[in-house]
Design a protein around this motif. Structure first.
Motif, PDB file in Angstrom:
ATOM      1  N   GLY A  48       0.746  -1.140  -0.115  1.00 12.44           N
ATOM      2  CA  GLY A  48      -0.006  -0.053   0.139  1.00 12.44           C
ATOM      3  C   GLY A  48       0.786   1.133   0.068  1.00 12.44           C
ATOM      4  N   TRP A  49       1.818   1.150   0.733  1.00  7.49           N
ATOM      5  CA  TRP A  49       2.838   2.549   1.013  1.00  7.49           C
ATOM      6  C   TRP A  49       3.500   2.557  -0.460  1.00  7.49           C
ATOM      7  N   ALA A  50       3.880   1.529  -1.116  1.00  8.29           N
ATOM      8  CA  ALA A  50       4.728   1.697  -2.326  1.00  8.29           C
ATOM      9  C   ALA A  50       3.848   2.169  -3.504  1.00  8.29           C
ATOM     10  N   ALA A  51       2.490   1.613  -3.497  1.00 11.47           N
ATOM     11  CA  ALA A  51       1.394   1.998  -4.399  1.00 11.47           C
ATOM     12  C   ALA A  51       1.329   3.695  -4.542  1.00 11.47           C
ATOM     13  N   ALA A  52       1.316   4.087  -3.206  1.00  8.10           N
ATOM     14  CA  ALA A  52       1.302   5.449  -3.002  1.00  8.10           C
ATOM     15  C   ALA A  52       2.625   6.270  -3.408  1.00  8.10           C
ATOM     16  N   THR A  53       3.823   5.885  -3.100  1.00 13.65           N
ATOM     17  CA  THR A  53       4.748   6.611  -3.161  1.00 13.65           C
ATOM     18  C   THR A  53       5.948   6.240  -4.082  1.00 13.65           C
ATOM     19  N   GLY A  54       5.647   4.912  -4.382  1.00 11.93           N
ATOM     20  CA  GLY A  54       6.673   4.186  -5.501  1.00 11.93           C
ATOM     21  C   GLY A  54       7.935   3.872  -4.839  1.00 11.93           C
ATOM     22  N   ASP A  55       7.888   3.887  -3.366  1.00 13.36           N
ATOM     23  CA  ASP A  55       9.218   3.470  -2.777  1.00 13.36           C
ATOM     24  C   ASP A  55       8.793   2.788  -1.334  1.00 13.36           C
ATOM     25  N   VAL A  56       9.792   2.429  -0.542  1.00 16.62           N
ATOM     26  CA  VAL A  56       9.495   1.851   0.706  1.00 16.62           C
ATOM     27  C   VAL A  56      10.486   2.651   1.568  1.00 16.62           C
ATOM     28  N   ALA A  57       9.730   2.981   2.745  1.00 19.46           N
ATOM     29  CA  ALA A  57      10.493   3.599   4.007  1.00 19.46           C
ATOM     30  C   ALA A  57      10.569   2.729   5.235  1.00 19.46           C
ATOM     31  N   LEU A  58      11.244   3.537   6.331  1.00 17.25           N
ATOM     32  CA  LEU A  58      11.299   2.758   7.661  1.00 17.25           C
ATOM     33  C   LEU A  58       9.911   2.401   8.437  1.00 17.25           C
ATOM     34  N   LEU A  59       8.767   3.408   8.041  1.00 18.08           N
ATOM     35  CA  LEU A  59       7.451   3.145   8.907  1.00 18.08           C
ATOM     36  C   LEU A  59       7.042   1.902   8.267  1.00 18.08           C
ATOM     37  N   PRO A  60       6.666   1.665   6.931  1.00 21.90           N
ATOM     38  CA  PRO A  60       6.208   0.359   6.568  1.00 21.90           C
ATOM     39  C   PRO A  60       6.963  -0.655   6.800  1.00 21.90           C
ATOM     40  N   VAL A  61       8.240  -0.809   6.937  1.00 26.05           N
ATOM     41  CA  VAL A  61       9.007  -1.903   7.397  1.00 26.05           C
ATOM     42  C   VAL A  61       8.720  -2.115   8.721  1.00 26.05           C
ATOM     43  N   LEU A  62       8.391  -1.270   9.671  1.00 27.25           N
ATOM     44  CA  LEU A  62       8.023  -1.483  10.972  1.00 27.25           C
ATOM     45  C   LEU A  62       6.606  -2.123  11.067  1.00 27.25           C
ATOM     46  N   LEU A  63       5.909  -1.629  10.282  1.00 25.13           N
ATOM     47  CA  LEU A  63       4.517  -2.240  10.003  1.00 25.13           C
ATOM     48  C   LEU A  63       4.513  -3.699   9.618  1.00 25.13           C
ATOM     49  N   PHE A  64       5.583  -4.055   8.645  1.00 22.31           N
ATOM     50  CA  PHE A  64       6.027  -5.368   8.282  1.00 22.31           C
ATOM     51  C   PHE A  64       6.241  -6.129   9.363  1.00 22.31           C
ATOM     52  N   ALA A  65       7.257  -5.706  10.318  1.00 24.79           N
ATOM     53  CA  ALA A  65       7.735  -6.118  11.333  1.00 24.79           C
ATOM     54  C   ALA A  65       6.595  -6.614  12.344  1.00 24.79           C
ATOM     55  N   LEU A  66       5.624  -5.491  12.706  1.00 30.24           N
ATOM     56  CA  LEU A  66       4.718  -5.802  13.416  1.00 30.24           C
ATOM     57  C   LEU A  66       3.910  -7.334  13.132  1.00 30.24           C
ATOM     58  N   ILE A  67       3.278  -7.073  12.002  1.00 26.84           N
ATOM     59  CA  ILE A  67       2.458  -8.263  11.657  1.00 26.84           C
ATOM     60  C   ILE A  67       3.362  -9.689  11.402  1.00 26.84           C
ATOM     61  N   PHE A  68       4.504  -9.338  11.091  1.00 27.82           N
ATOM     62  CA  PHE A  68       5.540 -10.655  11.268  1.00 27.82           C
ATOM     63  C   PHE A  68       5.715 -11.127  12.601  1.00 27.82           C
ATOM     64  N   LEU A  69       5.736 -10.363  13.548  1.00 27.86           N
ATOM     65  CA  LEU A  69       6.003 -10.718  14.900  1.00 27.86           C
ATOM     66  C   LEU A  69       4.560 -11.128  15.478  1.00 27.86           C
ATOM     67  N   TRP A  70       3.599 -10.556  15.140  1.00 33.67           N
ATOM     68  CA  TRP A  70       2.173 -10.913  15.687  1.00 33.67           C
ATOM     69  C   TRP A  70       1.878 -12.051  15.180  1.00 33.67           C
ATOM     70  N   THR A  71       1.974 -12.806  13.968  1.00 30.17           N
ATOM     71  CA  THR A  71       1.580 -13.930  13.520  1.00 30.17           C
ATOM     72  C   THR A  71       2.002 -15.141  14.386  1.00 30.17           C
ATOM     73  N   PRO A  72       3.153 -15.344  14.971  1.00 32.73           N
ATOM     74  CA  PRO A  72       3.115 -16.513  15.919  1.00 32.73           C
ATOM     75  C   PRO A  72       2.285 -16.717  16.928  1.00 32.73           C
ATOM     76  N   PRO A  73       2.235 -15.674  17.904  1.00 30.37           N
ATOM     77  CA  PRO A  73       1.363 -15.879  18.852  1.00 30.37           C
ATOM     78  C   PRO A  73      -0.305 -15.948  18.612  1.00 30.37           C
TER      79      PRO A  73
END
Length: 303
Positions: A162-187
């Motif tokens: 979604g971030w890349a669709a709007a901006t055409g790139d990737v930044a720290l905030l969406p990477v942290l959001l990725f990490a949040l979901i990634f770490l949320w998935t196991p529990p």
């Protein structure tokens, strides 16, 4: 009682509802929501038509991954009570139709994203589909109890897309959001696995409670909650969000942590309903919706 594993006889032609069921609509809703929030949290606006196209592509890509997952796991679904009613194990659809549907959706979603929005977002979408199908479904699911840990990355891509669709790139905030979901998935998934352990055992899926036991699973739920909480709160002190998100993240994650501790420290089962585990699983879904909703509100208020 042992669940039958016999292959069903195909007696009815597939309906549109069966194709919809292949896309896993409930899972798709969370994928679409986090993708939309990633887009809305971006520092630049996006044309409404392009935004709609991007969200449509995310939905179609998620549906494609779900369809291909059910195509490959039809034999496992036939062995588990909670998946017996799916189109393939129930005999309402043949596997070839599911395969063609999934592949067609996948190709169409990536091409439409690339041509209609941008190829950065399309590339991440393609990676997410391939990761879910090839890495999680084909490689990890039947081989290791770490399946959901590594495979959790597949569901963490939508904010990046979604971030890349709007901006055409990737930044720290969406990477942290990725990490949040990634770490949320196991529990999240291990809480589910604790109260449907017999289903996974019948199907021969090496989920953590089946191969390592409940005590280890509970410990892991508690341990994974710690880095998840850090990833959830981190955008605020890093200056990537403002107080609305920060306060919401602390409060929502605090509730998650309390429920996770209840599951992690539980030593005796006073009832058969496994209520703490079910409470954590239910809250974990609401938690992610609330966290991403708070992110968008924070961005709009302080824009």
């Amino acid at each position: 009682m042992t669940v039958t594993t016999a292959e069903p006889t195909l007696t009815l032609p597939a309906e549109w509802r069966d194709f919809l069921a292949l896309t896993k609509p409930r899972v798709m809703s969370l994928v679409v929501f986090t993708g939309l929030c990633g887009m809305l949290a971006a520092p630049v606006g996006i044309n409404p038509i392009l935004g709609f196209t991007a969200i449509l592509c995310i939905a179609l890509g998620a549906g494609a991954a779900g369809a291909l997952n059910q195509w490959y796991e039809a034999d496992l679904d036939a062995k588990m009570k909670r998946t017996l009613a799916r189109p393939l194990p129930a005999g309402r659809m043949d596997k070839q139709s599911a395969l063609h549907f999934g592949v067609g959706l996948a190709i169409f979603s990536v091409l439409l994203m690339g041509v209609g929005v941008n190829w950065i977002a399309a590339s991440i979408l393609a990676v997410s589909i391939l990761f879910y199908v090839l890495i999680y479904t084909v490689w990890l699911k039947r081989r290791t109890p770490q399946n959901i840990v590594i495979g959790g990355a597949a569901g963490a891509f939508p904010p990046l897309i979604g971030w890349a669709a709007a901006t055409g790139d990737v930044a720290l905030l969406p990477v942290l959001l990725f990490a949040l979901i990634f770490l949320w998935t196991p529990p999240h998934f291990w809480a589910l696995a604790l109260f449907v352990k017999s289903d996974y055992a019948n199907a021969g899926v090496p989920m953590l409670p089946v191969v390592a036991g409940e005590r280890t699973t509970r410990n892991q739920i508690g341990l994974y909650t710690i880095p998840m909480a850090i990833a959830a709160v981190a955008p605020w002190p890093l200056g990537l969000t403002n107080a609305i998100y920060g306060i919401a993240a602390i409060a929502l994650t605090g509730i998650f942590a309390v429920l996770a501790v209840q599951v992690a420290t539980r030593t005796t089962q006073t009832d058969d309903a496994m209520k703490p585990e079910k409470r954590l699983f239910a809250w974990s879904i609401l938690y992610l919706f609330a966290m991403f909703g708070a992110l968008v509100v924070d961005r709009w208020v302080f824009a």
